[in-house]
Design a protein around this motif. Sequence first.
Motif, short mmCIF file in Angstrom:
data_model
loop_
_atom_site.label_atom_id
_atom_site.label_comp_id
_atom_site.label_asym_id
_atom_site.label_seq_id
_atom_site.Cartn_x
_atom_site.Cartn_y
_atom_site.Cartn_z
N UNK A 1 0.88 -1.18 0.00
CA UNK A 1 0.00 0.00 0.00
C UNK A 1 0.91 1.22 0.00
N UNK A 2 0.69 2.12 -0.94
CA UNK A 2 1.52 3.32 -1.03
C UNK A 2 0.92 4.42 -0.16
N UNK B 1 11.84 0.85 -3.25
CA UNK B 1 12.14 0.04 -4.44
C UNK B 1 11.20 -1.16 -4.54
N UNK B 2 10.89 -1.76 -3.41
CA UNK B 2 9.94 -2.89 -3.39
C UNK B 2 8.55 -2.43 -3.83
N UNK B 3 8.13 -1.27 -3.33
CA UNK B 3 6.82 -0.74 -3.74
C UNK B 3 6.78 -0.52 -5.25
N UNK C 1 7.94 7.68 -10.93
CA UNK C 1 8.91 8.52 -10.24
C UNK C 1 8.73 8.31 -8.74
N UNK C 2 9.83 8.18 -8.03
CA UNK C 2 9.77 7.86 -6.60
C UNK C 2 10.27 9.03 -5.75
N UNK D 1 6.45 8.22 -0.69
CA UNK D 1 6.56 7.54 0.60
C UNK D 1 6.75 8.61 1.67
N UNK D 2 5.89 8.61 2.70
CA UNK D 2 5.93 9.62 3.75
C UNK D 2 6.64 9.03 4.97
#
Length: 653
Positions: free
Chosen positions: A99-100, A147-149, A163-164, A114-115
């Motif tokens: 879950x992002x 990276x896993x997400x 984009x991360x 990612x927070x």
Amino acid sequence: MRLLTKSKFKLGLECPNKLYYTGKKEYANTKNEDTFLEALAQGGFQVEELARMHFPGGTLIDEDTWEYEKAWNLTQTLLKQENVIIYEAAFLFEGLYIKTDILVKKGNIIDLIEVKSKSFLPDDEFLFIGKRGGMVAGWKPYLFDVAFQKHVMQSCYPYWKINSFIMMADKSKTASIDGLNQLFRITKKGKNRTGINSKVNTLEEIGNSVLGRKNVTEIIGEIESNRYKYNENLTFQESILLFKDLYKNDTYASWPTSFSSCKNCEFKLTESGDSNLKSGFKECFNKQHEWGEEEFKQSNIFDIYDFRKGNKLFQDGIVFKRDLTEDNIGLKVEAEKLTTSNRQWLQIEKEINNDSSYYVDKDGLKSELEKWIFPLHFIDFETSMSALPFNKGLKPFEQVAFQFSHHIYHENGIVEHANQYINNTIGAFPNFKFVRALRDALINYDGTIFRYSHHENTILNAIYIQLKDSDEPDKEDLMSFIQTISHSKRESAIKWSGERDMVDLWDLEKRFYYNPLTKGSNSLKEVLPASINSSPYLLKKYSQSIGEINLTSKNFSDNHVWLKQENGNVLNPYKLLPPVFEDWTEDALVNTLSEIEGIADGGAALTTYSKMQYTDMTQAEIDELSIALFRYCELDTLAMVMVYEHFKELAYA
């Protein structure tokens, strides 16, 4: 359904064997008892709620954690839109599930955000990748998590360009309003899974946000290409496949043991834990090294204090203390103090020889004691760090000092619990009132002031800077007081060393005293019971009631007894602190929000303060928690008094 989630993936990175033990109630897990983790979670929920305001109009996938397919189906429906923002978007792919925190979709361009309840400075070019080109160890788990997400998302939607980003508190920013951290309330009845009720709906209502984000797209790509590895024996892709199969099939990995992983393993029994539970640590060494009861009874190297040679020695097959020598631990001796390797060798020798006697440098200790001026003052602070600032002009993660206790040891032996302070006012930034109260407690007395460890000095340095940047009318007086009782940190632009700079009992303990009952720890929570069990004086004195031993207390009655014995062993006083709400009825307890049962360590104190600040509890509950905090902090400074009395007893024996 056993799916490899983000948390399970990170656990597998630590050690694949942990995937077999996690979630099984029959195995001990020390992380279940970690009070600091809960405190960190509280701040994380607030940061996440503020982060969502940077991306308004999003839809929350608010399904229970086990409703994987339902959450995935809802996410797929939303993703059919050309442009959409989703909070907690779910992705399910061939046994992998994530879950992002925040997902922003614009066509096939995706921002994965990612927070984190962490902080950064925007101009820190070595935040994630160090000067030598290696990934910064502290950020490694978080970057591999992202990276896993991305891997799971890309597997679901191969044509996406992802984009991360990592979003967190920006230490260069300041709050533009008072009470920012009060706008996100933690509650059992929150409208989403984090249990946060927000009192604002838009960023415009709070002015400037204190959050920022760092683009980590390139770094994530380099993790995928295996430029950066978490484990040299596994590629990123291999680790995902391995962890997925291990967890899905509930299989023990038989991953090779190592010093660092096994030393920090949470699946081990502790002395205070439930002895009926199984130990994953023991099972690993039984399966991989054929250890039996005889080997487990032998002293091993995992609990040696600050043992940086442990990795190399473990690789060389040295696991038991009996196989260590002065040479292979690198023993270094200095004339006027115990070095780290000195302490390590004392710990090793005494355990091998079953020697429970303490070591003391009487002359060194005596020379220090004779420098001190009566009356002696023992100070302890309770502090927190607020991810979101209390007041306008403050930065994220400012130090917050909300409580202190103060004991005075008079030359005639009278021990007085002289002062205590707590700021439990909701939304009040406590630091300046805290320093005023501390000044008033100390200013009318001469005498040496004591702390235990460097924490109190660090906090006073932080408050000094806060005062310098403030508009407080008495700031010069308060800053002058701080300079009197502390010293500047090494990196400080302004240098000082106070004429009453606090003496560090922790430093004295490290230099002149070693007690094997501490098992190498220098923590006051370990040094106190070790001192008590080694001191006939302390045992005799504190087995009597407060009213009989020239001791005063602000929180306990005169008939309270600090030391009690059970089966010939002295019980740790921290374990005997009264439970919170001990006189409350069942009906009254139903309506409490804190879920705090007792306060016996700094993590529990920090969690309690956070819940008092950010939970809409009743004044009665706040008052009851405040009483528990007063009792805990009083014991901290009384513990320092006891350690001093033990040192005095040893020096003049």
